[in-house]
Design an enzyme around this catalytic site. Sequence first.
Site, PDB file in Angstrom:
ATOM      1  N   LYS A  72     -15.899 -11.815  12.723  1.00 38.39           N
ATOM      2  CA  LYS A  72     -15.697 -10.703  11.780  1.00 38.39           C
ATOM      3  C   LYS A  72     -15.625 -11.620  10.376  1.00 38.39           C
ATOM      4  CE  LYS A  72     -11.722  -7.796  10.228  1.00 38.39           C
ATOM      5  NZ  LYS A  72     -10.663  -7.050  10.484  1.00 38.39           N
ATOM      6  N   GLU A  91     -12.189 -14.640  12.419  1.00 37.06           N
ATOM      7  CA  GLU A  91     -12.342 -13.884  10.940  1.00 37.06           C
ATOM      8  C   GLU A  91     -12.225 -15.151   9.678  1.00 37.06           C
ATOM      9  OE1 GLU A  91      -9.614 -10.796   9.990  1.00 37.06           O
ATOM     10  OE2 GLU A  91     -10.385 -10.691   7.970  1.00 37.06           O
ATOM     11  N   ARG A 111       0.866  -1.024  -0.090  1.00 37.95           N
ATOM     12  CA  ARG A 111      -0.126   0.105   0.023  1.00 37.95           C
ATOM     13  C   ARG A 111       0.849   1.284   0.203  1.00 37.95           C
ATOM     14  NH1 ARG A 111      -4.557  -3.198   3.555  1.00 37.95           N
ATOM     15  NH2 ARG A 111      -5.091  -4.390   1.910  1.00 37.95           N
ATOM     16  N   SER A 171     -14.163  -4.999   5.314  1.00 37.92           N
ATOM     17  CA  SER A 171     -14.620  -4.490   4.037  1.00 37.92           C
ATOM     18  C   SER A 171     -14.196  -5.218   2.736  1.00 37.92           C
ATOM     19  CB  SER A 171     -14.124  -3.056   4.057  1.00 37.92           C
ATOM     20  OG  SER A 171     -12.542  -2.948   4.162  1.00 37.92           O
ATOM     21  N   GLY A 172     -12.979  -5.889   2.859  1.00 39.07           N
ATOM     22  CA  GLY A 172     -12.673  -6.931   1.954  1.00 39.07           C
ATOM     23  C   GLY A 172     -12.369  -6.334   0.605  1.00 39.07           C
ATOM     24  N   GLY A 173     -12.229  -5.060   0.280  1.00 35.98           N
ATOM     25  CA  GLY A 173     -12.164  -4.457  -0.913  1.00 35.98           C
ATOM     26  C   GLY A 173     -13.167  -3.652  -1.568  1.00 35.98           C
ATOM     27  N   ARG A 233      -9.125  -1.526   5.113  1.00 39.33           N
ATOM     28  CA  ARG A 233      -9.078  -0.456   3.735  1.00 39.33           C
ATOM     29  C   ARG A 233     -10.190   0.740   3.824  1.00 39.33           C
ATOM     30  NH1 ARG A 233      -8.428  -5.382  -0.325  1.00 39.33           N
ATOM     31  NH2 ARG A 233      -9.364  -6.215   1.645  1.00 39.33           N
TER      32      ARG A 233
HETATM   33  C1  5MM Z   1      -5.672  -4.606   7.856  1.00 34.30           C
HETATM   34  O1  5MM Z   1      -5.338  -5.844   7.070  1.00 34.30           O
HETATM   35  C2  5MM Z   1      -5.288  -7.175   7.692  1.00 34.30           C
HETATM   36  C3  5MM Z   1      -4.011  -7.687   7.742  1.00 34.30           C
HETATM   37  O2  5MM Z   1      -3.880  -8.311   6.502  1.00 34.30           O
HETATM   38  P1  5MM Z   1      -2.608  -9.202   6.163  1.00 34.30           P
HETATM   39  O3  5MM Z   1      -2.220 -10.001   7.209  1.00 34.30           O
HETATM   40  O4  5MM Z   1      -2.913  -9.645   4.970  1.00 34.30           O
HETATM   41  O5  5MM Z   1      -1.511  -8.130   6.144  1.00 34.30           O
HETATM   42  C4  5MM Z   1      -6.609  -7.580   7.625  1.00 34.30           C
HETATM   43  O6  5MM Z   1      -6.743  -8.958   8.143  1.00 34.30           O
HETATM   44  C5  5MM Z   1      -7.835  -7.066   7.890  1.00 34.30           C
HETATM   45  O7  5MM Z   1      -7.847  -7.032   9.249  1.00 34.30           O
HETATM   46  C6  5MM Z   1      -9.053  -7.443   7.249  1.00 34.30           C
HETATM   47  O8  5MM Z   1      -9.051  -8.168   6.188  1.00 34.30           O
HETATM   48  C7  5MM Z   1     -10.078  -6.378   7.440  1.00 34.30           C
HETATM   49  O9  5MM Z   1      -9.578  -5.675   6.307  1.00 34.30           O
HETATM   50  P2  5MM Z   1     -10.187  -4.897   5.291  1.00 34.30           P
HETATM   51  O10 5MM Z   1      -9.305  -4.045   4.219  1.00 34.30           O
HETATM   52  O11 5MM Z   1     -10.768  -6.203   4.267  1.00 34.30           O
HETATM   53  O12 5MM Z   1     -11.591  -4.411   5.636  1.00 34.30           O
END
Ligand code: 5MM
Length: 334
Positions: free
Chosen positions: A218, A176, A32, A260-262, A292
């Site tokens: 989650k 999650e 990112r 939020s997943g993208g 995100r």
């Molecule tokens: C913040 O991102 C979390 C860590 O991801 P990595 O271990 O892949 O670096 C991720 O688990 C996040 O908590 C969830 O996917 C929720 O984040 P989003 O962006 O999907 O809301």
Amino acid sequence: MSEELKQIAKAMVAPGKGILAMDESHPTCGKRFKKLGIPETEAMRQAYRDMLVTTTGLSDYISGAILFDETIRQKLLDGTPFPEFLSANGIIPGIKVDAGAKVLAGHEDEKVTEGLDGLRDRLAEYYAMGARFSKWRAVITIGDNIPTMACLEANAHGLARYAKLSQEAGIVPIVEPEVLMDGSHSIEQSYQVTELAQRMTFQQLHTQGVLMEGMVLKPSMVISGADAANRADVETVAQQTVRCLMHTVPAAVPGIAFLSGGQSDTEASAHLSAMHNLGIDLPWNLTFSYGRALQQAAMSTWGGDTANVAAAQAVLLERARCNGKAALGEYSPD
Ligand code: 5MM
């Protein structure tokens, strides 16, 4: 111990509040930062996360923040340890404890989340540092002939073992099981896979004796694949997501905090808000645990420059406020 777990879980999903997922591992954070030309260094991660948590008023909408191992050991720019600062400012410190999703042996297109080895000791250490909740993410992909039962079972088992170890340590587990949005699948396929993944996860949570009142789910929303033709509208996503949860999640679970997943930040707020306006009396509190959808705009505004801190914090606070409203069913894009 169980009273404490119940109280923490309840506070994490308090009405109008949600969780800030800021636990990106180095590769994810690096990706990112790279897109925005921000140097991928420890000092920049510290400065960025300092900017996030020092946002004035954040605790009006944010109940807890999920940290990465590096961050829970780091200090803010003023020398205060991150968990200490969060607790003092009304935000519960949490910690990501999984070691990431790795290729599942014999199933090259699927992943299993690792990290159970040594977890009891790590949890004790995190508790001593101030963490009161944890997070473990399982990743499930929809594609040709996947997910397999091998993948679903292995991930559900891992989530349940992790959850029980967390509760044993006095830490509330965020469980999650993420069904990825990647692909061109329909919302019906998303429903089928999400329901199965959640059902299998709760079966394993029961088998391991996890206290339902002392955990937070989650999940991903039931949603069309990112590349699907005719993607389902907001109302349908809300209906199908809630229908799926009603089929799988015991009423004893205090709350459900979506990832939020993208999704875009406005989509994520609209979907959550719509779930509260279906006219269904929900047994659990529905809120957000976005990464995100809370951070993306703030990170772009910041861009690695101290001069942009105030502007980035204003953007973060606005996303947090929108999602706080969404968690009450009161969000509108205006
Ligand atoms: C913040 O991102 C979390 C860590 O991801 P990595 O271990 O892949 O670096 C991720 O688990 C996040 O908590 C969830 O996917 C929720 O984040 P989003 O962006 O999907 O809301």
